[in-house]
Design a protein around this motif. Structure first.
Motif, PDB file in Angstrom:
ATOM      1  N   HIS A 111       0.827  -1.206   0.000  1.00 51.70           N
ATOM      2  CA  HIS A 111       0.000   0.000   0.000  1.00 51.70           C
ATOM      3  C   HIS A 111       0.864   1.259   0.000  1.00 51.70           C
ATOM      4  CE1 HIS A 111       0.721  -0.920   4.295  1.00 51.70           C
ATOM      5  NE2 HIS A 111       0.706   0.381   4.468  1.00 51.70           N
TER       6      HIS A 111
ATOM      7  N   ARG B 212       2.040   1.682  -3.599  1.00 49.56           N
ATOM      8  CA  ARG B 212       0.975   2.276  -4.423  1.00 49.56           C
ATOM      9  C   ARG B 212       0.888   3.783  -4.201  1.00 49.56           C
ATOM     10  NH1 ARG B 212      -3.625   0.477  -7.103  1.00 49.56           N
ATOM     11  NH2 ARG B 212      -5.246   2.068  -7.289  1.00 49.56           N
ATOM     12  N   GLN B 213       1.032   4.208  -2.940  1.00 52.24           N
ATOM     13  CA  GLN B 213       0.970   5.640  -2.652  1.00 52.24           C
ATOM     14  C   GLN B 213       2.133   6.383  -3.296  1.00 52.24           C
ATOM     15  OE1 GLN B 213      -1.606   7.199  -1.009  1.00 52.24           O
ATOM     16  NE2 GLN B 213      -0.573   9.027  -1.796  1.00 52.24           N
TER      17      GLN B 213
END
Length: 472
Positions: free
Chosen positions: A430, A433-434
């Motif tokens: 995650h 992805r950021q």
């Protein structure tokens, strides 16, 4: 580096095989006794080594009831203690990961890791639960192996050029001579594995003596992505091991049909037994539900897959001094529920073979293997860095308006990830992805792509071309 080689017996008569089988059965009792005493919670804290165990058994007479020669049971004790140590170390690795995930206090984490290292985990409730979850302990059912020390066997070639291996039997000075199907004499400690009337002789050799180890590696840096229809795809767009998908699909379809037929026969046998026709049930079980042919076919399939994957890796190393790849030893949890056919074809063991081949071949041929974080490498356009859509073997970039071959695009992203200062090997997906989304937003607003973190900025300034994932 050592690699394992296997020699097979050929034309071994039934009497010799029966003698070896009896010896292996008795040594299986030795192995089981070691696991019962020292492969459990009470045995871990003893801190004994295999030589101390042997001395104890000699002192209290435990060895007498096994009925095998001294060297045979001593080597079995050494091998079983090594298995226990390896099994325990593997379980501890999983427990360390659990500590890292669940324990946030640094002092408490340090205390648990120290207790785990010195085998004082039984008194801690969390560590005890985790060890009992991950540690297979206290039992061994291996009764088909004989470990022979290097100075306890000999080899001779007869007048017809056939190689014979002489190993100790159950009686002193009575050797069992095994004809082998190879002309290369095994060396070092041997492990004899008895399967279906044949003896497998496992031994280790120095990898530098192998012909494939003499091949020079290439001089470039290449990224690779593991696929299904092919073993590997490199960042140049070349597919290696293109026969892998056909092998896996054909074997999957064969297993599906074979298991369907076996289930039908088993149902008929159970029905016959239920109505009292035990003779019919026995005939079906004895003649149609055996495992000899099944195991032989499975072994042949595994050998074909390994050959395909290792050949593909060798072709990659032919042009690569540095291979950049994802860490194939990590577990990947998919979000989608897949069908039985897909799950059968995407069996995880091929991923392990690919990881073994990359590590083994690169080390033997002098090429460096660099692992990187593979999060979103198959969902990101290598040209603009934006997230796109992948469908099958095609990747659609909505920004560039280009359709890429998905595996080639992923291999290029993996190669570029080796020089990424912001995405480390263990960065959570995650967070990756950021980072990718932030970079996309900066490109859209025509701002410089950078990270606001001072530590990251300093790392980029000091090592502009060095990946934070590699320690080489």
């Amino acid at each position: 580096m050592k690699v394992t080689r296997i020699a097979y017996s050929t034309g071994l008569n039934a009497g010799k095989y029966a003698a070896l089988r009896e010896q292996a059965r008795r040594l299986g009792r030795v192995r089981s006794e070691v696991w019962q005493r020292y492969g459990s919670v009470t045995g871990v804290g003893s801190g004994l080594r295999d030589r101390q165990v042997r001395d104890r058994w000699l002192a209290d007479g435990t060895h007498v009831r096994f009925g095998v020669l001294a060297n045979a049971w001593k080597e079995t004790v050494r091998d079983a203690m090594a298995d226990i140590a390896a099994n325990l170390a593997s379980a501890k690795l999983e427990v360390r990961r659990a500590i890292g995930r669940r324990i946030n206090d640094p002092a408490e984490r340090k205390r648990m890791l120290a207790a785990l290292a010195v085998d004082r985990w039984a008194a801690d409730p969390f560590l005890a639960r985790q060890m009992r979850k991950h540690w297979r302990r206290g039992r061994s059912r291996t009764d088909h192996q004989i470990v022979v020390r290097a100075d306890k066997y000999n080899t001779v070639t007869d007048g017809r050029g056939r190689l014979w291996l002489a190993v100790p039997g159950l009686e002193r000075r009575q050797m069992v001579r095994i004809p082998l199907s190879t002309a290369v004499a095994p060396t070092g400690t041997l492990r004899l594995i008895l399967r279906r009337g044949r003896v497998e002789v496992h031994y280790q050799i120095d990898a530098s003596h192998m012909r494939s180890s003499q091949r020079p590696c290439g001089g470039r840096m290449v990224g690779v992505d593991k696929g299904y229809t092919e073993a590997l795809t490199d960042s140049d767009g070349t597919h290696h091991g293109t026969g892998l998908g056909k092998l896996l699909t054909a074997e999957s379809d064969r297993l599906k049909e074979r298991n369907r037929r076996r289930a039908k026969l088993r149902s008929i046998a159970n029905t016959a037994a239920a109505r009292g026709d035990h003779a019919k049930a026995h005939r079906i079980t004895a003649n149609n539900l055996g495992i000899v042919k099944r195991d032989r076919q499975a072994a042949r399939h595994r050998a074909q897959v390994r050959t395909e994957i290792f050949t593909a890796v060798h072709r990659v190393i032919d042009k690569a001094a540095t291979v950049v790849a994802e860490d194939l030893t990590k577990r990947f949890a998919g979000r989608k529920t897949l069908g039985k056919n897909i799950n059968r074809r995407l069996a995880g063991w091929t991923k392990g073979v690919s990881a073994e081949a990359l590590r083994n071949v690169s080390e033997r041929r002098g090429s460096a293997l660099v692992h990187v974080n593979a999060a979103y490498t198959s969902q990101t356009c290598h040209r603009c860095g934006r997230l796109g859509r992948r469908g099958g073997d095609r990747f659609h970039c909505t920004c560039c308006g280009v359709v890429w071959q998905a595996d080639v695009n992923a291999a290029i992203n993996i190669l570029q990830r080796a020089g990424d200062p912001d995405i480390a090997l263990h960065t959570p997906h995650h967070v990756v992805r950021q980072i990718l989304q932030d970079r996309t937003d900066r490109r859209r607003t025509r701002l410089p792509v950078q990270d606001s973190s001072p530590a990251t900025a300093e790392r980029r300034a000091n090592h502009p071309n060095r990946s934070t994932t590699s320690k080489k």
